[in-house]
Design an enzyme around this catalytic site. Structure first.
Site, short mmCIF file in Angstrom:
data_model
loop_
_atom_site.label_atom_id
_atom_site.label_comp_id
_atom_site.label_asym_id
_atom_site.label_seq_id
_atom_site.Cartn_x
_atom_site.Cartn_y
_atom_site.Cartn_z
N LYS A 87 92.52 -12.67 12.17
CA LYS A 87 93.64 -11.84 11.74
C LYS A 87 94.98 -12.47 12.09
O LYS A 87 95.05 -13.35 12.95
CB LYS A 87 93.51 -10.46 12.38
CG LYS A 87 93.63 -10.48 13.88
CD LYS A 87 93.80 -9.08 14.45
CE LYS A 87 94.04 -9.18 15.94
NZ LYS A 87 95.04 -8.37 16.50
N LYS B 108 100.32 -12.18 16.95
CA LYS B 108 101.57 -12.66 17.53
C LYS B 108 101.36 -13.98 18.26
O LYS B 108 102.27 -14.77 18.39
CB LYS B 108 102.11 -11.64 18.55
CG LYS B 108 102.67 -10.38 17.93
CD LYS B 108 103.18 -9.43 19.03
CE LYS B 108 103.35 -8.02 18.48
NZ LYS B 108 102.89 -6.98 19.41
N LYS C 265 90.46 -10.89 25.70
CA LYS C 265 91.60 -11.26 26.56
C LYS C 265 91.12 -11.93 27.84
O LYS C 265 91.76 -12.86 28.34
CB LYS C 265 92.45 -10.03 26.87
CG LYS C 265 93.31 -9.66 25.67
CD LYS C 265 94.11 -8.40 25.92
CE LYS C 265 94.87 -8.02 24.66
NZ LYS C 265 95.13 -6.59 24.60
P1 TYM Z 1 99.55 -4.27 18.95
O1 TYM Z 1 100.91 -4.43 19.52
O2 TYM Z 1 98.56 -5.32 19.19
O3 TYM Z 1 99.61 -4.06 17.41
C1 TYM Z 1 100.41 -3.05 16.86
C2 TYM Z 1 99.81 -2.49 15.60
O4 TYM Z 1 99.71 -3.51 14.62
C3 TYM Z 1 98.38 -3.56 14.14
N1 TYM Z 1 98.04 -4.94 13.80
C4 TYM Z 1 97.41 -5.30 12.68
N2 TYM Z 1 96.97 -4.57 11.64
C5 TYM Z 1 96.38 -5.24 10.63
N3 TYM Z 1 96.23 -6.58 10.61
C6 TYM Z 1 96.68 -7.36 11.63
N4 TYM Z 1 96.55 -8.67 11.58
C7 TYM Z 1 97.30 -6.70 12.74
N5 TYM Z 1 97.83 -7.14 13.90
C8 TYM Z 1 98.28 -6.05 14.54
C9 TYM Z 1 97.52 -3.03 15.26
O5 TYM Z 1 96.28 -2.55 14.77
C10 TYM Z 1 98.40 -1.95 15.81
O6 TYM Z 1 98.26 -0.76 15.06
N6 TYM Z 1 96.95 -1.07 21.66
C11 TYM Z 1 98.00 -1.11 20.67
C12 TYM Z 1 99.30 -0.48 21.18
C13 TYM Z 1 99.13 0.90 21.66
C14 TYM Z 1 98.81 2.04 20.87
C15 TYM Z 1 98.74 3.14 21.79
C16 TYM Z 1 98.59 2.25 19.52
C17 TYM Z 1 99.22 1.31 22.96
N7 TYM Z 1 98.99 2.66 23.03
C18 TYM Z 1 98.45 4.42 21.35
C19 TYM Z 1 98.30 3.52 19.08
C20 TYM Z 1 98.22 4.60 19.99
C21 TYM Z 1 98.23 -2.57 20.35
O7 TYM Z 1 97.78 -3.44 21.03
O8 TYM Z 1 99.01 -2.82 19.37
#
Ligand code: TYM
Length: 316
Positions: free
Chosen positions: A194, A197, A111
C-alpha cells in the site's frame, strides 16, 4: 444521531492513501453526522519521538485537514492529547485486553519487525488506545482505510467485554466505514503493497508534492514487459496503476486504457503521463490551500484551541 470518529497519526505529510482511504470520507460525513476528527499525536509517539518534529507534524496534519475541506464549524477537530479522558478509558480498557491477542495484531508484528529496538508497550497496546479514542465518543462509524480493519474488530471486542462486565449496551459497537462497498487500499507506486508515509520516497504521492515531483514519481513506477495476449489478467504492478487511475481520472480515460490493455496496444509511457497529469490536477488545488493556510498561523492556532466545540460526554 449517529456519531463518527476518526483520526490520522501526525507522523509526516499526508498522501493519496490517507486522502482516499480516510479524509475523503471525513469531508463527506461531516455534513451528515455528528463528527469528531482528531490528530493522533499520542499514537505517533509509539514510533516517532522527536518532540520538535512531533509539534510540526501536528500543525502539518491540521493544515492538511482544513485544506482538504474539513470544516471546524461543522465537525469537532481536535488533537488527541487535548482530550486526556481518552487515557482514563485506555487504562480501563487495558484490563480487558490480553497480551496474546495484542501480540497477534498484524500492525504490531509489522512494526516490531521493522524496528526491533523499539518494541515499546505503547506499540503493543496501540489498538487499545485506538479503541479508547472511538469509545470515548460512543462513535458508531469510523471512516478508515482497509489497513485499520483489524483494529476496529478489536475495538468491538473491547466494547463487548466492557459491556458484558459492567453494563449492557454501554458502548455501541463501532464499525469501519467507507462510502463505497469496501474499505479502500490505495497501492503505492513501487509495484507491491500500500501507499505509505514511510515506504520509500517514490512510493507515495503526497498532497504537498509539486507537479515535477509527481511526474517524476509516476514515471518511475514499476511496470512489466506489456500484455502477452489479448484480454489477459494484469500483473500486480499494472493493476495498481489502474487502481490509481480509477481514483483520479475520469471514466472515459480509464476505459481508454482498459481497452488499450485488452487489445495489447497499451503504451505504459502514455498511461503514466496521463496518470501523472490527473494526479497533478487533483493535488494542485489542495496544495495551494495548504500553502495559503500555512501563512495563517493565527487561524490554525484558533482551530486547534477551539478543541471540542461540542462538549464531550465524559464517561465514568
Ligand atoms: P494512519 O495515520 O496510519 O492512517 C490514517 C488513515 O489513512 C488510511 N490509510 C490508507 N487508506 C487506504 N490506502 C492506503 N494506502 C492508506 N494509508 C493510510 C488509514 O487506514 C487511516 O484511516 N491507527 C490510525 C490512527 C488512529 C485512529 C484512531 C483511526 C488512532 N486512533 C481511532 C480511527 C479511529 C492510523 O494509524 O492511521
Amino acid at each position: 444521531m449517529e456519531k463518527v470518529l476518526s483520526g490520522i497519526r501526525s507522523t509526516g505529510q499526508l498522501h493519496l492513501g490517507n486522502y482516499f482511504g480516510a479524509l475523503r470520507n471525513f469531508v463527506k460525513l461531516q455534513h451528515e453526522k455528528e463528527c469528531y476528527f482528531f490528530i493522533a499525536n499520542v499514537h505517533a509517539l509509539t514510533t516517532h519521538n522527536d518532540p520538535v518534529q512531533l509539534r510540526e507534524s501536528v500543525k502539518s496534519v491540521l493544515t492538511e485537514y482544513i485544506a482538504c475541506g474539513l470544516d471546524p464549524d461543522v465537525a469537532a477537530i481536535y488533537i488527541q492529547s487535548d482530550l486526556p479522558e481518552t487515557y482514563e478509558l485506555y487504562t480501563l480498557l487495558n484490563m480487558l485486553a490480553y497480551k496474546g491477542e495484542l501480540e497477534k495484531t498484524v500492525s504490531f508484528k509489522e512494526k516490531a519487525r521493522k524496528s526491533p529496538n523499539n518494541v515499546n508497550a505503547g506499540l503493543l497496546t496501540y489498538p487499545v488506545l485506538m479503541a479508547a479514542d472511538i469509545l470515548i465518543h460512543r462513535a458508531h462509524k469510523v471512516p478508515v482505510g482497509k489497513d485499520q480493519e483489524q483494529h476496529l474488530e478489536m475495538a468491538r471486542n473491547f466494547a463487548q467485554r466492557f459491556n458484558h462486565r459492567y453494563e449492557e449496551d454501554f458502548f455501541p459497537e463501532p464499525f469501519a466505514f467507507n462510502f463505497g462497498d469496501e474499505l479502500v487500499k490505495v497501492p503505492g507506486l513501487d509495484g507491491n503493497g500500500k501507499m505509505g508515509k514511510s515506504e520509500g520516497v517514490n512510493n507515495a504521492i503526497f498532497l504537498r508534492d509539486d507537479d515535477q515531483t509527481i511526474q517524476k514519481k509516476v514515471m518511475k513506477a514499476k511496470t512489466d514487459g506489456g500484455p502477452q495476449s489479448e484480454n489477459s489478467e494484469k500483473p500486480e504492478e499494472i493493476k495498481n496503476l489502474f487502481t490509481l487511475l480509477n481514483l483520479v481520472s475520469n471514466t472515459d480515460t480509464v476505459q481508454f486504457f482498459e481497452d488499450k490493455w485488452n487489445d495489447c496496444g497499451i503504451r505504459y509511457g502514455d498511461l503514466k503521463k496521463q496518470l501523472a497529469q490527473d494526479m497533478i490536477n487533483f493535488v494542485t488545488p489542495i496544495r495551494e490551500k495548504i500553502v495559503d493556510l500555512e501563512q495563517n498561523d493565527a487561524l490554525l492556532q484558533k482551530i486547534a484551541r477551539r478543541v471540542l466545540k461540542k462538549p464531550v460526554q465524559v464517561l465514568m
